[in-house]
Write a protein that holds these residues in place. Structure first.
Motif, PDB file in Angstrom:
ATOM      1  N   ARG A 102       9.130   2.218   1.262  1.00 24.03           N
ATOM      2  CA  ARG A 102       9.035   2.490   2.687  1.00 24.03           C
ATOM      3  C   ARG A 102       7.818   1.802   3.300  1.00 24.03           C
ATOM      4  NH1 ARG A 102       4.778   5.597   3.975  1.00 24.03           N
ATOM      5  NH2 ARG A 102       3.990   7.161   2.517  1.00 24.03           N
ATOM      6  N   PRO A 103       7.861   1.513   4.612  1.00 22.02           N
ATOM      7  CA  PRO A 103       6.675   0.952   5.277  1.00 22.02           C
ATOM      8  C   PRO A 103       5.515   1.941   5.267  1.00 22.02           C
ATOM      9  CG  PRO A 103       8.654   0.641   6.613  1.00 22.02           C
ATOM     10  CD  PRO A 103       9.018   1.594   5.508  1.00 22.02           C
ATOM     11  N   MET A 104       4.314   1.411   5.261  1.00 23.46           N
ATOM     12  CA  MET A 104       3.131   2.258   5.373  1.00 23.46           C
ATOM     13  C   MET A 104       2.893   2.601   6.833  1.00 23.46           C
ATOM     14  SD  MET A 104       0.481   0.685   2.545  1.00 23.46           S
ATOM     15  CE  MET A 104      -0.774   1.921   2.935  1.00 23.46           C
ATOM     16  N   THR A 105       2.377   3.802   7.086  1.00 24.52           N
ATOM     17  CA  THR A 105       2.075   4.227   8.441  1.00 24.52           C
ATOM     18  C   THR A 105       0.747   3.620   8.894  1.00 24.52           C
ATOM     19  OG1 THR A 105       0.830   6.192   7.761  1.00 24.52           O
ATOM     20  CG2 THR A 105       3.237   6.416   7.979  1.00 24.52           C
ATOM     21  N   ASP A 106       0.510   3.661  10.200  1.00 22.78           N
ATOM     22  CA  ASP A 106      -0.764   3.154  10.726  1.00 22.78           C
ATOM     23  C   ASP A 106      -1.945   3.899  10.115  1.00 22.78           C
ATOM     24  OD1 ASP A 106       0.610   1.363  12.302  1.00 22.78           O
ATOM     25  OD2 ASP A 106       0.451   2.544  14.140  1.00 22.78           O
ATOM     26  N   ALA A 107      -1.792   5.210   9.967  1.00 21.23           N
ATOM     27  CA  ALA A 107      -2.877   6.004   9.377  1.00 21.23           C
ATOM     28  C   ALA A 107      -3.127   5.593   7.932  1.00 21.23           C
ATOM     29  CB  ALA A 107      -2.546   7.490   9.455  1.00 21.23           C
ATOM     30  N   GLU A 108      -2.064   5.342   7.176  1.00 26.59           N
ATOM     31  CA  GLU A 108      -2.221   4.914   5.790  1.00 26.59           C
ATOM     32  C   GLU A 108      -2.870   3.540   5.707  1.00 26.59           C
ATOM     33  OE1 GLU A 108       1.543   7.212   3.643  1.00 26.59           O
ATOM     34  OE2 GLU A 108       1.855   5.270   4.639  1.00 26.59           O
ATOM     35  N   LEU A 109      -2.511   2.647   6.623  1.00 23.16           N
ATOM     36  CA  LEU A 109      -3.119   1.317   6.633  1.00 23.16           C
ATOM     37  C   LEU A 109      -4.610   1.406   6.939  1.00 23.16           C
ATOM     38  CD1 LEU A 109      -0.347  -0.717   8.475  1.00 23.16           C
ATOM     39  CD2 LEU A 109      -0.962  -0.862   6.056  1.00 23.16           C
ATOM     40  N   GLY A 111      -6.507   3.984   6.318  1.00 24.41           N
ATOM     41  CA  GLY A 111      -7.136   4.573   5.140  1.00 24.41           C
ATOM     42  C   GLY A 111      -7.301   3.580   4.009  1.00 24.41           C
ATOM     43  N   MET A 112      -6.355   2.656   3.878  1.00 21.06           N
ATOM     44  CA  MET A 112      -6.396   1.692   2.785  1.00 21.06           C
ATOM     45  C   MET A 112      -7.300   0.506   3.089  1.00 21.06           C
ATOM     46  SD  MET A 112      -3.203  -0.258   0.890  1.00 21.06           S
ATOM     47  CE  MET A 112      -2.801  -1.457   2.168  1.00 21.06           C
ATOM     48  N   LEU A 113      -7.209  -0.022   4.306  1.00 19.76           N
ATOM     49  CA  LEU A 113      -7.882  -1.283   4.641  1.00 19.76           C
ATOM     50  C   LEU A 113      -9.090  -1.121   5.541  1.00 19.76           C
ATOM     51  CD1 LEU A 113      -4.702  -3.467   5.231  1.00 19.76           C
ATOM     52  CD2 LEU A 113      -6.200  -3.500   3.225  1.00 19.76           C
ATOM     53  N   GLY A 114      -9.321   0.069   6.074  1.00 18.73           N
ATOM     54  CA  GLY A 114     -10.494   0.295   6.921  1.00 18.73           C
ATOM     55  C   GLY A 114     -10.544  -0.642   8.107  1.00 18.73           C
ATOM     56  N   GLU A 115     -11.656  -1.343   8.257  1.00 19.69           N
ATOM     57  CA  GLU A 115     -11.862  -2.216   9.420  1.00 19.69           C
ATOM     58  C   GLU A 115     -10.912  -3.404   9.446  1.00 19.69           C
ATOM     59  OE1 GLU A 115     -15.505  -4.601   9.326  1.00 19.69           O
ATOM     60  OE2 GLU A 115     -15.797  -3.947   7.247  1.00 19.69           O
ATOM     61  N   HIS A 116     -10.217  -3.654   8.356  1.00 22.42           N
ATOM     62  CA  HIS A 116      -9.300  -4.795   8.313  1.00 22.42           C
ATOM     63  C   HIS A 116      -7.843  -4.388   8.539  1.00 22.42           C
ATOM     64  CE1 HIS A 116     -12.744  -7.000   7.032  1.00 22.42           C
ATOM     65  NE2 HIS A 116     -12.814  -6.409   5.851  1.00 22.42           N
TER      66      HIS A 116
END
Length: 405
Positions: A102-109, A111-116
């Motif tokens: 499944r696609p990752m949510t904006d919140a998950e992105l 959390g994973m990538l921070g400022e990027h």
């Protein structure tokens, strides 16, 4: 005893059982950022700054929420070197290698990538172009990745049921690819070949096909890490095959545990992010039963505490996995049916059916009891309820980071 469950733990007692524990020896943990920086500075093969030119567009393919890769740190390290080589941040796209998840949510992105996170897009397996062929199979590639001047990737080199160890070219070729290569590499013919097994990289046809697909899509440089129970055990960068070989050796030394035979039950720990759904959780079952050494005796069972907040899983592959298992009359019938072929993403149902023919799987402590029972498995509220009194039990606290040999 205590095992992982979601982001926390679950405690249980088996006072009437003979219990052994298979705990991987591990190795001294290292700081992921320091290890990644050192790996980029001393890569396998050409240095990153020699592969890119000022003004190049760059696609960095990263792992998704099903992997515990420190992608934010790894992307930050890659961006630092790209900037020094004259590649502006605006020319970089981070593509999340979902495969058929499944696609990752904006919140998950975030959390994973921070400022990027603003650089990230989810891979769309419907928006691909054919980059070339492997064994006559089209290698489809995410359009943005295909159009980039240079392709980089992150990854986690960890035990993998088919590839031996994950990481390297797999992040791009499968994660940012299309159904044809997934169908070929994950089909029953490939998975039945000699050498396609957990913990094996050399002479592994699956690994070889994925690596050649990496050549087709133009992946020249990756930055990978490997993890154990203690944390990050190392990082390597550069030519994908060499990176996987390097970190697989590190992982193999840290994660291998010799075990005896004829256990009545194996209690296997998973925890987040893998126990978010049943699709990922069943890796613990097949790693035990179909790994280098199955420690169970006749009629043995595997017990896995798993939270399962997503039930069977929400991606295309997870939905296909659930459909095959939930509609099957028996593991034997499903295995024979799937030997004739199946849709991409459903390979986990095939492998689970193969293991369920002789072993039972009990899931405990979850939010999805009905889903578990629908899939030829058993659900119990507690670990204690899934283990027969007087059993000889092997507890594997970190089942996905332990190689039973």
């Amino acid at each position: 005893m205590e095992l992982p469950l979601g982001d926390g733990t679950v405690r249980f007692e088996l006072p009437d059982c003979e219990v052994d524990v298979a705990r991987a020896p591990g190795a001294e943990a290292v700081d992921p950022r320091s290890a990644a920086t050192a790996a980029i500075a001393a890569p396998h093969g050409p240095a990153l700054d020699s592969l890119v030119d000022a003004g190049d567009s760059v696609a960095i393919v990263v792992t998704d929420v099903t992997r515990a890769t420190p992608d934010g740190v790894l992307v930050d390290c890659l961006l630092s070197d790209l900037t020094a080589a004259g590649v502006s941040r605006e020319e970089v796209t981070v593509v999340v290698g979902l495969g058929l998840h499944r696609p990752m949510t904006d919140a998950e992105l975030r959390g994973m990538l921070g400022e990027h996170a603003d650089l990230a897009v989810n891979h769309d397996p419907e928006d691909t172009v054919v980059a070339g062929y492997v064994d006559g199979t089209p290698v489809e590639l995410n359009r943005r990745v295909h159009e980039a001047d240079r392709v980089l990737s992150t990854g986690m080199v960890e035990p993998h049921q088919y590839a031996g160890f994950s990481g390297g070219a797999k992040t791009v070729a499968i994660g940012a690819g299309g159904e044809p290569l997934i169908r070929y590499t994950h089909g029953p013919e490939m998975l039945a070949r000699e050498g396609v097994r957990l913990g094996r990289v050399d002479a592994n046809p699956f690994r070889d096909a994925v690596d050649r697909a990496g050549d087709v899509v133009g992946l020249e440089f990756c930055l990978n890490v490997t993890y154990g129970p203690q944390g990050c055990l190392g990082a390597a960068a550069g030519e994908p095959r060499a990176v996987v070989a390097d970190l697989a050796e590190t992982a193999r030394e840290a994660l291998s545990v010799p075990v005896e035979d004829d256990y009545d039950a194996v209690v296997a720990g998973v925890g987040a992010p893998k126990d978010a759904n049943l699709y990922q959780t069943t890796r613990a079952f097949t790693y035990v039963v179909l790994g280098a050494h199955d420690p169970l005796g006749e009629g043995g069972r595997v017990v896995v505490p798993a939270a399962l907040p997503e039930g069977p899983g929400e991606g295309t592959g997870e939905r296909r996995f659930y459909r095959y298992l939930s509609e099957a009359d028996s593991a034997e019938a499903l295995y024979e049916e799937m030997r004739e072929g199946y849709e991409p993403g459903a390979q986990r149902a095939f492998v689970v059916a193969r293991a369920l023919r002789e072993r039972s799987l009990y899931i405990t402590s979850s939010h999805a009891a009905e889903v578990v029972e629908d899939c030829l498995m058993h659900h119990r509220d507690r670990v204690e309820d899934a283990v027969e009194p007087g059993s000889r039990v092997l507890v594997v606290p970190e089942a996905l980071h332990t190689l039973l040999v």
